[in-house]
Design an enzyme around this catalytic site. Structure first.
Site: not given
Length: 296
Positions: A157, A170
């Site tokens: 990501s 995250y």
């Protein structure tokens, strides 16, 4: 032990055969489902791994109806070492040794500052996003190496390459995953292992739909771009980018191949020792810290 020098010098290394089989985690929905279907359409036999057997069977039925490679269903919680080992063994009993591992399963935490985060939720995100890929790679990679090589794709990501506000678990987990992939690359390249960190952009999924930062978003990254990239990686044409971070909003198999063609013409190194790697940025030319940090 390999230091990764050959790979980081842009030397091709020993050739690795195109993948014939794959295991995709988080394959019951979203990006994982699309990748699994895309790989079978390209002729690979694919093991579909997730916790929900019924959802996985829906994917397998879709594959059967479409033709192409086979799809087999295996269930596991990716954070459970015993379950992962059993699932991989079951998959290999059905389709043979795994040539391509796609670590897609992932979770996101509440988008709050770190000091407001729930400790149990925070750690659970790390378990899924880091322990999961670790356990899968630890289980699958030895067989790849024994057979002469293979490929690992981590669905990463922008959170792995950039600072974020909120969702600190995250952010930390995807950064750790980026480093984990680089470690696999350096440790396994000379043994035939090729490793890729692929960021899919912002795909419309259940996870992104639940995130505050994406509320009201109308432009999404087509999931087909990620499928195209993973299929190209499976075929072996992008092995020169092992150890690198690629983001499908900016990169495509064609653009990466063009970079290799340009490098061949002017003898530049692609991707090079620092290209698309996680590094500390110097504050300027007068920064005494060297451009490449020492090993220790």
């Amino acid at each position: 032990m390999s230091t990764g020098t050959r790979a980081d010098a842009g030397v091709a290394g020993k050739p690795v055969a195109p993948a014939r089989t794959a295991l995709v985690t988080g394959a019951s929905r979203g990006i994982g489902r699309a990748i699994a279907v895309g790989l079978t359409a390209a002729g690979l036999d694919v093991a579909l791994l997730a916790r929900d057997a019924a959802r996985l069977q829906d994917v397998a039925d879709e594959v059967t109806a479409a033709g192409g490679g086979r799809a087999v269903v295996v269930t596991a919680d990716v954070t459970d070492a015993g379950a992962v080992a059993a699932a991989v063994a079951a998959a290999e009993a059905e389709i043979g040794g795994i040539d391509l591992l796609v670590n897609n399963a992932g979770r996101v935490d509440a988008e709050v500052p770190l000091w407001e985060a729930d400790p149990d939720e925070w750690w659970a995100i790390l378990e899924t996003n880091v322990r999961g890929p670790f356990l899968l790679a630890r289980t699958v990679v030895p067989g790849m190496i024994a057979r002469g090589g293979g490929r690992v794709v981590d669905l990463n990501s922008g959170a792995g390459s950039h600072d974020m506000v909120g969702a600190s678990a995250y952010n930390a987990s995807k950064t750790a995953l980026l480093r984990l992939g680089a470690n696999l690359h350096r440790s396994g390249y000379d043994r035939g292992l090729r490793t890729f960190e692929v960021a899919p952009g912002v795909v419309q999924t259940d996870m992104t739909g639940s995130m505050v930062m994406h509320q009201g978003r109308t432009e999404w990254t087509p999931v087909e771009r990620t499928v195209e990239m993973v299929v190209a990686i499976a075929g072996g044409g992008l092995d020169a980018f092992s150890g690198s971070f690629v983001r499908v909003t900016h990169d495509s198999p064609a653009s990466l191949q063009a970079a290799l063609d340009d490098a061949a013409r002017d003898e530049r190194v692609v991707p090079g020792p620092d290209g698309r790697r996680l590094r500390v940025t110097r504050w300027g030319d007068d920064d005494p810290m060297p451009g490449e940090l020492p090993a220790r």
